[in-house]
Design an enzyme around this catalytic site. Structure first.
Site: not given
Length: 246
Positions: A222, A94, A192
């Protein structure tokens, strides 16, 4: 109130090949600890920094910005240099994946792995993530519902600069993808948001290396490093690292 323990960086000293592991927004090194343990057992030295402001009350988090967080990444990289490591790969999830792409553009790294990286994010979605973190943090502190509601309302009033800077940093990173010439593996969870599959394709098309691959993982959301595909993700990462020119 409960005392929340501040997360800290960690260093697992192993072989001469080093990996810099980078966590997600509002999180900490727990995102990458299991991966680091796996890589360490397989001969790699692993360092994971905590970004400035992270793991702290949300009010302290928003007093920092992406330049502060990136400085924490650079400090981690140069820490490895001082420890004698000149061969370094970078892995991020991320926000950590965004920083892994930054490292590919500005630092001397042998290879890059990104997980769950967005190519765009609006301020509202970033604010939602911040509020979720703030609520969980304040509940952990033992605050009552009314106090939490009040403090989150105040947080929303003062978070716009931090989140806008985050959005701008992401856009700048994506504009510089053609600077990346190192081997790269781009990973996303198929459970996700669809944005992340789209983002993986954009990164793949934009980087300037022939040694690149993109892979979706069918049982991952995620936080891929902590999900149901963890074991196969570990093996795929190890395979990528082993084929790098160190």
């Amino acid at each position: 109130m409960m005392k929340v323990v501040k997360p800290r960086h960690f260093f697992l000293k192993g072989g001469r090949k080093a990996v810099l592991l980078l966590h997600s927004f509002t999180s900490n090194t727990r995102d990458v600890r299991e991966l680091a343990k796996f890589l360490h057992v397989n001969g790699f030295s692993c360092y994971a920094p905590v970004y400035k402001g992270h793991g702290l009350p949300p009010e302290q988090l928003i007093s920092t910005d992406p330049s502060d967080w990136w400085r924490s990444v650079e400090e981690g990289y140069y820490y490895l240099n001082r420890e004698g490591y000149s061969q370094i790969a970078v892995i991020g999830i991320s926000l950590g994946g965004i920083f892994a792409l930054n490292a590919g553009q500005t630092l001397n790294v042998n290879g890059i792995i990104t997980m769950s990286v967005p190519y765009k994010r609006d301020v509202n979605s970033l604010e939602d993530r911040l509020v979720k973190y703030a609520r969980a943090f304040k509940q952990l502190e033992g605050k009552d519902k009314n106090k939490i509601t009040y403090e989150i309302r105040e947080l929303e009033k003062s978070s716009s600069k931090c989140l806008f800077d985050f959005q701008q940093h992401l856009e700048t990173t994506m504009e510089g993808l053609e600077k990346i010439h190192q081997p790269i593996r781009i990973m996303y969870g198929e459970l996700d948001e669809p944005l992340y599959k789209e983002s993986a394709a954009i990164i793949y098309d934009s980087v300037c290396t022939n040694n690149k691959s993109v892979q979706g993982y069918p049982n991952s959301k995620h936080l891929m490093t902590l999900g149901n595909d963890q074991k196969i993700i570990h093996k795929d990462i190890l395979s990528f690292l082993k084929q790098l020119k160190w």
